[in-house]
Design an enzyme around this catalytic site. Structure first.
Site, PDB file in Angstrom:
ATOM      1  N   GLU A   3      -5.652  -4.140  -7.890  1.00  0.00           N
ATOM      2  CA  GLU A   3      -4.853  -5.412  -8.312  1.00  0.00           C
ATOM      3  C   GLU A   3      -5.930  -6.235  -9.470  1.00  0.00           C
ATOM      4  O   GLU A   3      -6.270  -7.318  -9.150  1.00  0.00           O
ATOM      5  CB  GLU A   3      -4.367  -6.356  -7.065  1.00  0.00           C
ATOM      6  CG  GLU A   3      -3.211  -5.848  -6.659  1.00  0.00           C
ATOM      7  CD  GLU A   3      -2.351  -6.826  -5.632  1.00  0.00           C
ATOM      8  OE1 GLU A   3      -2.915  -7.894  -5.572  1.00  0.00           O
ATOM      9  OE2 GLU A   3      -1.286  -6.362  -5.326  1.00  0.00           O
TER      10      GLU A   3
ATOM     11  N   GLU B 230       1.454  -0.673  -2.855  1.00  0.00           N
ATOM     12  CA  GLU B 230       1.655  -1.646  -1.714  1.00  0.00           C
ATOM     13  C   GLU B 230       3.202  -1.945  -2.087  1.00  0.00           C
ATOM     14  O   GLU B 230       3.385  -2.565  -3.154  1.00  0.00           O
ATOM     15  CB  GLU B 230       0.872  -2.873  -1.836  1.00  0.00           C
ATOM     16  CG  GLU B 230      -0.701  -2.602  -1.819  1.00  0.00           C
ATOM     17  CD  GLU B 230      -1.618  -3.674  -1.749  1.00  0.00           C
ATOM     18  OE1 GLU B 230      -1.029  -4.805  -1.875  1.00  0.00           O
ATOM     19  OE2 GLU B 230      -2.634  -3.560  -1.976  1.00  0.00           O
TER      20      GLU B 230
HETATM   21  O1  AHR Z   1      -1.333  -6.567   1.322  1.00  0.00           O
HETATM   22  C1  AHR Z   1      -1.663  -7.665   1.193  1.00  0.00           C
HETATM   23  C2  AHR Z   1      -2.332  -8.030  -0.118  1.00  0.00           C
HETATM   24  O2  AHR Z   1      -1.462  -8.096  -1.136  1.00  0.00           O
HETATM   25  C3  AHR Z   1      -3.410  -6.952  -0.691  1.00  0.00           C
HETATM   26  O3  AHR Z   1      -4.662  -7.204  -0.158  1.00  0.00           O
HETATM   27  C4  AHR Z   1      -3.274  -6.865  -2.234  1.00  0.00           C
HETATM   28  O4  AHR Z   1      -3.417  -5.873  -2.805  1.00  0.00           O
HETATM   29  C5  AHR Z   1      -1.916  -7.763  -2.337  1.00  0.00           C
HETATM   30  O5  AHR Z   1      -1.972  -8.678  -3.383  1.00  0.00           O
END
Ligand code: AHR
Length: 520
Positions: free
Chosen positions: A200, A323
């Protein structure tokens, strides 16, 4: 998970269950058609779509995978390892997440009692003792029989630091890092392939513009040198949700130097700016909104794939959904930074729908990681002390694991509509595959909380003689498992699929996930 007394929990469970039990008063059962071409599959559903993610966040690593015995010694939890082995998880992404761009790997090697501590300012502000580091993670993936995905630190690290971690894990020796690895008890290289170059980077990984990150990415990725047979499968930090500009710039500027790009998309009620929805106490409006948001995954993948096709028509670069999952309010009484939440039938439906979407995009989506395996966000497992429960989402991964590395079968489905207060979304979702033995696997989701649906299916291209199935459903929309009732939501045999020649009739209950096995 919930610190209320058991009696209070049961009372709350009863109250919220009854208010969330949809009125089953009969409307005629809608009938839908589906056609499956069992002989025309060309794409393999990558097993890596069924991947997982474990960040140093809340009780995911410490207390989840890694716990202390009575004498204070840290060790891996046998019960969670056994439960996850059952899912045949293909990979595990670590150490973050946002934590990855904050983590300095050298703090997590060497004698445990000599490691420095770290304050996890990202998640809950707690102090970690770094007892879970590189060697402990590699022992975990070994015991899970899964593949590691390492995410290196771009945001607050250096090129040298990342290159040395890569060398530590993969150089056969002699080399400065390989020698250090050997002196810490691991002579052989681990041959780790999957390597994230930051996480990210548009946000917690450094708040960069895509142009700036594209240059940073190329610089860091350059120094992941090949050692013997091991070369890095380089994963770039991808866009958040619908940020198509990020994808465009990354593919244009750095596409030729990457093997995968990591899109993140969470499914939430409400907005990021205000309070998110509650995990168990929700209305049908919340249910509908969450399903609507889950369907956005289809649009995101389609649009990002179209951009990727412009730069990579051969589809060499993997679209990775690194994610994904539901994100609700933190459970009452927990540290808000721990992102701990309950997991209901509703979450299971989001998982079933998302996995069907990933399967259907098997030509481009080759890897995905649900966030996060234990005690965090949409977890497979919740622990409390020595106890462990499996969530409804765990059961979805168990039902769907048959698709791993099977051939995606083309299908066309009339999904109907689930309507709520003047809006509508497709009610049904499906995906089908054929495994190496010729067995067909069909997974179906009915998002409609009220109506069962009949699917009249025609199977072309393969003679079949038997169908069996499993179903995951419950009476209440917010049904979930607790430490008092660990098996409240679990799969059962499904008897409402019948086969006559090439005609398969399926009566799909409301708010259910069904997995069918169809044999020659
Ligand atoms: O999964 C929780 C958080 O969500 C992670 O650390 C990040 O990559 C995303 O914003």
């Amino acid at each position: 998970m919930n610190r209320l007394a058991p009696a209070a929990l049961i009372l709350i469970g009863l109250l919220s269950s009854s208010s969330l039990t949809p009125d089953a008063s009969a409307q005629p059962t809608p009938t839908h058609t589906m056609v499956i071409n069992a002989d025309l599959g060309t794409e393999t559903i990558s097993r890596h779509i069924y991947g997982h993610f474990a960040e140093h966040l809340g009780r995911g690593i410490y207390d989840g995978f890694w716990t202390r015995s009575g004498t204070g010694e840290w060790h891996l939890r046998d019960d969670v390892i056994e439960a996850l082995r059952q899912l045949r998880i293909p990979n595990l992404r670590w150490p973050g997440g946002c934590f990855a761009d904050y983590y300095h790997w050298k703090d997590g090697i060497g004698p445990r009692d000599e490691r420095p501590t770290i304050v996890n300012t990202l998640w809950g502000g707690i102090t970690e003792d770094n007892s879970f580091g590189t060697h402990e993670f590699m022992e975990l993936v070994d015991r899970l029989d899964t593949e590691p995905i390492i995410v290196g630190n771009v945001g607050s690290g250096t090129v040298q630091e990342m290159a040395q971690w890569w060398e530590y894990m993969n150089h056969p020796g002699p080399s400065p890092m390989a020698d250090q690895r050997a002196s810490n008890g691991q002579a052989e290289p681990w041959n780790v392939r999957y390597w994230g170059v930051g996480n990210e980077s548009w946000g917690c990984g450094g708040n960069m513009t895509p142009e700036f990150y594209a240059d940073m990415y190329k610089r860091f990725a350059t120094f992941l040198h090949r050692y013997g047979d091991v070369s890095a499968f380089r994963i770039a930090a991808g866009p958040p949700g619908g940020n198509y500009d990020w994808m465009e710039v990354m593919m244009r500027e750095a596409g030729s130097m990457m093997d995968g790009i990591d899109l993140h998309h969470y499914t939430i009620n409400g907005s990021w700016a205000t309070t998110k929805g509650h995990a168990t106490d929700f209305s049908e409006a919340d249910w509908f909104e969450l399903m609507q948001r889950a369907w956005q995954t289809e649009e995101l993948i389609t649009r990002h794939s179209t951009i990727m096709d412009q730069y990579d028509p051969e589809k060499r670069v993997w679209l990775i959904v690194g994610e994904w999952g539901t994100w609700h309010q933190p459970a009452e009484g927990t540290n808000p930074g721990f992102l701990q939440q309950q997991n209901t039938l509703r979450d299971a439906l989001v998982a079933g729908l998302s996995l069907n979407i990933f399967n259907q995009h098997a030509d481009r989506v080759k890897m995905a990681n649900i966030a996060q395996t234990i005690n965090v966000l949409q977890a497979m497992i919740l622990t409390e002390g020595d106890q462990m429960i499996l969530t409804p989402t765990y059961h979805v991964f168990d039902l769907y694991k048959v698709h791993q590395d099977a051939t995606l079968l083309p299908l066309s489905l009339d999904p109907g509509t689930y309507e709520f207060e003047g809006q509508s979304i497709p009610a049904l979702s499906a995906s089908a595959s054929k495994d190496s033995t010729g067995t067909i696997h069909l997974t179906l989701v009915n998002l409609d909380p009220h109506q069962e649906r009949t699917i009249q299916t025609t199977l072309h291209g393969q003679e079949v003689s038997s169908v069996t199935g499993r179903v995951l459903t419950a009476t209440a929309m917010n049904a979930h498992n607790t430490f008092d009732q660990p098996d409240h939501v679990q799969p059962a045999d499904f008897k409402r699929a019948t086969l006559q020649g090439d005609q398969l009739t399926i009566r799909l209950p409301s708010k259910s996930i069904v997995a069918l096995t169809i044999r020659e």
